[in-house]
Write an enzyme that holds these catalytic residues in place. Structure first.
Site, PDB file in Angstrom:
ATOM      1  N   GLU A 122      -5.668   9.374  -0.319  1.00 31.26           N
ATOM      2  CA  GLU A 122      -6.032   7.951  -0.180  1.00 31.26           C
ATOM      3  C   GLU A 122      -7.022   7.484  -1.253  1.00 31.26           C
ATOM      4  OE1 GLU A 122      -4.744   5.659   1.785  1.00 31.26           O
ATOM      5  OE2 GLU A 122      -3.542   6.930   3.092  1.00 31.26           O
ATOM      6  N   HIS A 148       1.251   4.797  -2.727  1.00 33.96           N
ATOM      7  CA  HIS A 148       1.506   6.221  -2.459  1.00 33.96           C
ATOM      8  C   HIS A 148       2.675   6.823  -3.236  1.00 33.96           C
ATOM      9  CE1 HIS A 148      -1.104   7.325   0.968  1.00 33.96           C
ATOM     10  NE2 HIS A 148      -1.008   6.063   1.356  1.00 33.96           N
ATOM     11  N   SER A 193      -4.078   0.566  -4.796  1.00 32.02           N
ATOM     12  CA  SER A 193      -3.567  -0.685  -4.211  1.00 32.02           C
ATOM     13  C   SER A 193      -4.667  -1.708  -3.942  1.00 32.02           C
ATOM     14  CB  SER A 193      -2.783  -0.391  -2.920  1.00 32.02           C
ATOM     15  OG  SER A 193      -3.639   0.133  -1.924  1.00 32.02           O
ATOM     16  N   HIS A 215       0.844  -1.205   0.000  1.00 36.23           N
ATOM     17  CA  HIS A 215       0.000   0.000   0.000  1.00 36.23           C
ATOM     18  C   HIS A 215       0.881   1.258   0.000  1.00 36.23           C
ATOM     19  CE1 HIS A 215      -3.255   2.783   0.964  1.00 36.23           C
ATOM     20  NE2 HIS A 215      -2.400   3.324   1.805  1.00 36.23           N
TER      21      HIS A 215
HETATM   22 FE   LIG Z   1      -2.417   5.208   2.689  1.00 31.74          FE
END
Ligand SMILES: [Fe+2]
Length: 256
Positions: free
Chosen positions: A173, A132, A192, A127
């Site tokens: 996010e 990111h 993700s 993730h």
């Molecule tokens: Fe995150």
């Protein structure tokens, strides 16, 4: 980056910094990374935004090997001043904001296990890095994220932080962006996650135009699939939205 940036000393986050012991990863852990990348690449190639895909190449992610954070930071830092900094796990918010303000992205080194390929509630390297870090190679996004950390690091009021947390949630996010007639993804939680991404593609999620007011007033649901998300027109929009949010926070300090 300036020398001032290099000499930054962390206080709240200092005890969470660790080393990534890259040589200690087991073949099975590299294999889980490879499987996760293999599962996500088809969606990513078609539906991730241009800036994410460019960042992916810039940071040099490998399809078959867990990422080496020092090597990634060496490619990232000259572009935007950001590092993918290894940390021991979940960080309290003051430590998290302090690191963002210093352009250090708190990055978990632990891989998830094979039985949680789709979802893990714990922070994990897939993730954090696959989701990111590619966006941190984009200058406007990188500046937005640093500014976000810098503003939040100075706020004590819980309610204000919760509202600003929604801005993080619906952009960093779970953010979407318009690209011509299409809507593409840039938020790490969509990038993700097979489930979140499929839900959006199958029309299970309403996508509204980003509005700072609406985002600040839309509570976050952390443990269910999203039915409402927001699409920006460009990364300038969230850069400016963060400056607007900062102005509002400064204009109305909490009464205590
Ligand atoms: Fe995150």
């Amino acid at each position: 980056m300036s020398n001032a940036m290099k000499s930054v000393k962390l206080t709240a986050a200092a005890s969470y910094l660790i080393e990534q012991k890259y040589d200690e990863y087991r073949p099975e852990e590299h294999a889980v990374w490879a499987e996760l990348v293999w599962r996500r690449r088809p969606h990513i190639e078609s539906f991730a935004c241009r800036e994410y895909l460019e960042g992916y190449e810039i940071i040099g992610l490998k399809a078959d090997k867990l990422p080496n954070l020092a090597a990634i930071s060496a490619r990232l830092k000259p572009r935007t001043g950001w590092n993918a900094t290894p940390v021991s796990g979940f960080l309290p918010s003051d430590a998290f904001f302090e690191m963002l303000a210093a352009r250090m992205f708190p990055t978990t080194t632990k891989p998830r296990s094979r039985d949680s390929l789709e979802y893990t509630p714990e922070p994990d390297i897939f993730h954090d890095v696959f989701g990111h870090v590619p966006m941190h190679a984009h200058r406007v996004f990188a500046d937005f994220l640093q500014h976000y950390g810098n503003v939040c690091a100075k706020i004590q009021d819980k309610e204000t932080l919760e509202r600003l947390g929604r801005l993080f949630w619906y952009t960093v996010e779970f953010g979407l962006i318009r690209e011509g007639a299409q809507t593409k993804m840039y938020g790490s939680g969509i990038i993700s996650s097979q489930g979140e991404c499929s839900n959006i593609l199958e029309g299970g999620c309403e996508v509204r135009d980003f509005s700072l007011d609406e985002v600040l007033n839309t509570p976050v649901k952390v443990d269910s699939i999203h039915h409402l998300l927001f699409a920006i027109e460009s990364f300038d929009q969230i850069y400016e939205a963060m400056h607007e949010a900062e102005k509002r926070v400064l204009a109305s300090p909490p009464t205590r």
